[in-house]
Design a protein around this motif. Structure first.
Motif: not given
Length: 419
Positions: A100, A102, A115, A260, A411, A413
């Protein structure tokens, strides 16, 4: 498969013996498999052993007396061509597991993880959470129905067709929710560049026929569905003006804090640079005390060296390097908060044996293969020596992607490897 007589069929066949000297990662994989595609769809991917490639091109439509039957194809061969049946990626000593990441502003394909928080006021209409497709007649979307301030259910729609619906679930309106959404319109055709970094088995599996929704780790539905193809730039989160039925709202009134996408993208610099791996990340907002999550792992398919996050009380955590040999190295503690951080990882598993000769002496290679150093926002949390797996291909698993059972719930990024 059903093949109506008299219709033209397009059959693509790949045997491992076609690839005497594989030039890229896809050719190397094809050299170990039988692959059959019909009409652009994969029917069969079978690992197999092959005789060495001959000096002549393959014989098509007859067996040239090799078999006892001496038979020939009784249909009509209209044309034959050498083709590249799948997108290709550069030859690499790394295999990157899907993870995953972002999403930015660029259109993208792949499963979506959202989210979000529920709206402060209960909406009057059912709202779209994810919308795909080019028009109201060619659209698929996921809806959220706010039945009360803290109870919702979700549904899949296919241009007016009511697909699978979730049970009613109770959610805390004050806390962030995480939804993983996967349905056919989120993927392109098999020949798309999107599949260039994925294995043949993943390509076949990602041609989805099912819609799947998982909320906060719980699967709410997983069922076969009809679907339309959708361009990547027509995959929209939280809105679908003019593309959803008039009975629904045009947009979602909840707060979507992050989007994501599931990707197998090779981190920038991974193949060219020999420095540390840099992860820009956000820790989960409400980690459970004692929870252990995988942030990164390298090694072989059956053995991995793992960088784990262990959450403690009072908003603190520490890292553990969990070696396949059973050795565990523990870092200093650090505070956990829901803002961006930079973690740099010097990790022996980033130096498989194949990196020797790329400007690295054998002695320097051995030192790098045993070194681990974890730095968070410039502060060294851990520096030590350990025996890392140096497999070729070297698996790189980010965020605890499958088959690992303890994924990172924060997360990622951005991911890149430094010079």
């Amino acid at each position: 498969v059903s093949l109506p007589p008299g219709e033209i069929q397009v059959l693509e066949l790949s045997l491992g013996s076609f690839y005497r000297t594989p030039a890229d990662a896809r050719s190397r994989e094809l050299s170990q498999n039988v692959v059959i595609r019909l009409g652009g769809q994969t029917l069969w991917v079978l690992p197999a052993r092959f005789h060495p490639a001959g000096s002549q091109p393959p014989i098509v439509g007859r067996d040239a007396g090799i078999a006892a039957s001496g038979s020939s194809f009784t249909g009509e061969l209209l044309a034959q061509h050498t083709v590249h049946p799948f997108a290709t990626s550069p030859l690499s000593s790394f295999a990157v597991a899907p993870y995953w990441l972002e999403a930015g502003s660029e259109p993208a394909y792949g499963a979506v993880r959202l989210h979000f928080k529920l709206p402060a006021q209960r909406p009057a209409k059912i709202e779209p959470l994810l919308v795909t497709g080019t028009s109201i007649r060619l659209t698929d979307y996921l809806t959220i129905d706010h039945q009360s301030a803290d109870r919702v259910n979700f549904g899949y729609m296919h241009a007016g067709f009511h697909g699978p619906q979730s049970p009613r679930v109770r959610l805390d309106p004050t806390r962030e929710q995480v939804a993983e959404i996967d349905f056919p319109a989120l993927y392109p055709g098999e020949g798309d560049e999107f599949f260039s970094t994925r294995t043949l088995a993943e390509i076949a599996a990602l041609r989805r026929t099912r819609a799947r929704l998982r909320l906060n780790g719980q699967v709410l539905f997983d069922a076969p569905v009809p679907a339309f193809d959708s361009p990547a730039d027509k995959i929209d989160v939280g809105a679908g003006p003019g593309r959803v039925a008039p009975a629904y709202a045009d947009r979602c009134s909840g707060e979507i804090s992050a989007i994501e996408r599931l990707t197998a993208r090779t981190p920038a610099g991974l193949l060219e640079n020999l420095g540390p791996l840099e992860l820009k990340l956000v820790f989960p907002s409400h980690p459970s005390t004692g929870a252990v999550e995988t942030l990164c792992a390298t090694g072989a398919a059956d053995r991995l060296d793992v960088l784990a996050l262990v959450y403690g009380p009072s908003g603190r955590a520490h890292c553990e390097v969990r070696m396949s040999t059973g050795v565990i190295l523990r870092s200093h503690e650090f505070p956990v908060d829901a803002v961006s951080h930079l973690l740099q990882l010097q990790w022996g598993g980033l130096y498989p044996d194949s990196t020797t000769g790329q400007g690295v002496s054998p002695e320097e290679q051995r030192q790098r293969q045993r070194h681990v150093k974890i730095t968070l926002d410039g502060t060294v949390l851990l520096e030590d020596q350990a025996d890392f797996i140096s497999a070729n291909l070297q698996i790189l698993n980010l965020g605890g992607a499958a088959p690992l059972k303890t994924p990172f719930t924060g997360r990622l990024q951005a991911v890149r490897r430094l010079p």
